[in-house]
Design an enzyme around this catalytic site. Structure first.
Site, PDB file in Angstrom:
ATOM      1  N   ASP A 134       0.851  -1.189   0.000  1.00  0.00           N
ATOM      2  CA  ASP A 134       0.000   0.000   0.000  1.00  0.00           C
ATOM      3  C   ASP A 134       0.882   1.233   0.000  1.00  0.00           C
ATOM      4  O   ASP A 134       2.077   1.161   0.315  1.00  0.00           O
ATOM      5  CB  ASP A 134      -0.931   0.013   1.217  1.00  0.00           C
ATOM      6  CG  ASP A 134      -1.919   1.170   1.183  1.00  0.00           C
ATOM      7  OD1 ASP A 134      -2.464   1.455   0.100  1.00  0.00           O
ATOM      8  OD2 ASP A 134      -2.138   1.812   2.221  1.00  0.00           O
ATOM      9  N   SER A 135       0.287   2.369  -0.313  1.00  0.00           N
ATOM     10  CA  SER A 135       1.035   3.623  -0.308  1.00  0.00           C
ATOM     11  C   SER A 135       1.383   4.072   1.109  1.00  0.00           C
ATOM     12  O   SER A 135       2.258   4.911   1.290  1.00  0.00           O
ATOM     13  CB  SER A 135       0.229   4.722  -1.006  1.00  0.00           C
ATOM     14  OG  SER A 135      -1.004   4.910  -0.337  1.00  0.00           O
TER      15      SER A 135
ATOM     16  N   CYS B 178      -4.022  -0.973  -2.397  1.00  0.00           N
ATOM     17  CA  CYS B 178      -4.027   0.465  -2.662  1.00  0.00           C
ATOM     18  C   CYS B 178      -4.923   0.681  -3.865  1.00  0.00           C
ATOM     19  O   CYS B 178      -4.640   0.150  -4.951  1.00  0.00           O
ATOM     20  CB  CYS B 178      -2.610   0.957  -2.946  1.00  0.00           C
ATOM     21  SG  CYS B 178      -2.504   2.680  -3.483  1.00  0.00           S
TER      22      CYS B 178
ATOM     23  N   GLU C   8      -4.241   8.765   8.639  1.00  0.00           N
ATOM     24  CA  GLU C   8      -2.807   8.735   8.904  1.00  0.00           C
ATOM     25  C   GLU C   8      -2.481   9.409  10.239  1.00  0.00           C
ATOM     26  O   GLU C   8      -1.541   9.017  10.929  1.00  0.00           O
ATOM     27  CB  GLU C   8      -2.043   9.427   7.767  1.00  0.00           C
ATOM     28  CG  GLU C   8      -2.095   8.706   6.433  1.00  0.00           C
ATOM     29  CD  GLU C   8      -1.081   7.589   6.310  1.00  0.00           C
ATOM     30  OE1 GLU C   8      -0.064   7.620   7.020  1.00  0.00           O
ATOM     31  OE2 GLU C   8      -1.322   6.664   5.500  1.00  0.00           O
TER      32      GLU C   8
ATOM     33  N   CYS D  92     -10.872   3.135  -0.770  1.00  0.00           N
ATOM     34  CA  CYS D  92      -9.508   3.430  -0.346  1.00  0.00           C
ATOM     35  C   CYS D  92      -9.280   2.603   0.908  1.00  0.00           C
ATOM     36  O   CYS D  92     -10.161   2.537   1.780  1.00  0.00           O
ATOM     37  CB  CYS D  92      -9.322   4.916  -0.061  1.00  0.00           C
ATOM     38  SG  CYS D  92      -7.705   5.327   0.646  1.00  0.00           S
TER      39      CYS D  92
END
Length: 245
Positions: free
Chosen positions: A8-9, A71, A148, A180
């Site tokens: 994933d990013s 992702c 995040e 997402c």
């Protein structure tokens, strides 16, 4: 030993890794979060493809047998390039999410995701091919930095929901596709805002696809190793919180 790479990013893919871990379909999971370059949703297509191929090369060092692209931005633009380079099965969250929907064709579907995912039109085209007619697509990029930062409920989140969804009939939405992998961490806020909707969760969808299309069976136990391109301690801290490691 069979190993699954999960890429994933950033940390959002932990929502997918968590479901794969609970399913015990692999002996070992190798998770890589490209935290130095998160988010991918505001990057151009060629950049996302390059980052994705670099992640694949890193994960190949662990002799993985399977790659889950956790992702949506990478799944929307890089999945075919990854399949050409991998030499083993590669699955993405977009295809899995659409297959998991299994709704009546007249259902009111809200698709949420980053700008890159929404603008790629991959979800929408797959849904239309399956004759789903009532699709509302909304790019919701602010959700990624909120997750995040560990902000998943409360006044700030409520205000961002109002910003994105104020013109939508909250009670008229039947399904919300969390397009997402960060978004499942906002599950309580989504459910509060859209009380009648069923949420389509990428991690659960991936597990169903792995079972149904690849015939993977439950193992006695599954372990996980975590890697990040920047600040791995933050990733491990989030994993302890979210995966109960």
């Amino acid at each position: 030993m069979n190993r699954c790479g999960v890429f994933d990013s950033g940390i959002g893919g932990l929502s997918v890794a968590s479901e794969i871990l609970k399913s015990r379909l692999f002996d070992e999971i190798i998770y890589f979060g490209d935290t130095a370059r998160v988010p991918y949703g505001n990057k151009n297509e060629s950049t996302i493809i390059r980052y994705s191929l670099e992640a694949l090369e890193f994960l190949k060092n662990f002799d993985i047998d399977f790659l889950v692209v956790a992702c949506n931005s990478a799944s929307s633009v890089a999945i075919e390039e990854l399949r050409r380079e991998a030499g083993f099965p590669v699955v993405g969250v977009i295809e899995a999410g659409v297959k998991a929907l299994n709704a009546e064709k007249e259902a009111n579907i809200l698709l949420t995701g980053t700008k890159r995912t929404i603008n790629s039109n991959k979800y929408q085209s797959m849904l239309k091919k399956l004759d789903y007619k009532n699709i509302i697509s909304v790019a919701t990029p602010l959700f990624v930095p909120l997750v995040e930062e560990g902000i998943t409920e409360g006044k700030i989140v409520d205000e961002v929901f109002d910003l994105y969804f104020n013109d939508i009939d909250k009670n008229g939405i039947d399904y919300v596709i969390l397009g997402c992998t960060h978004y499942p961490f906002l599950e309580k806020s989504f459910q509060k805002y859209f009380p009648n909707a069923k949420l389509i969760h990428s991690g659960q969808a991936i597990v169903e696809l792995l079972k149904n299309e690849y015939g993977l069976k439950e193992k006695s136990d599954t372990s996980i190793k975590l890697f990040a391109s920047d600040n791995p301690e933050e990733l491990r801290s989030k994993a302890k919180e979210w995966l109960n490691l």
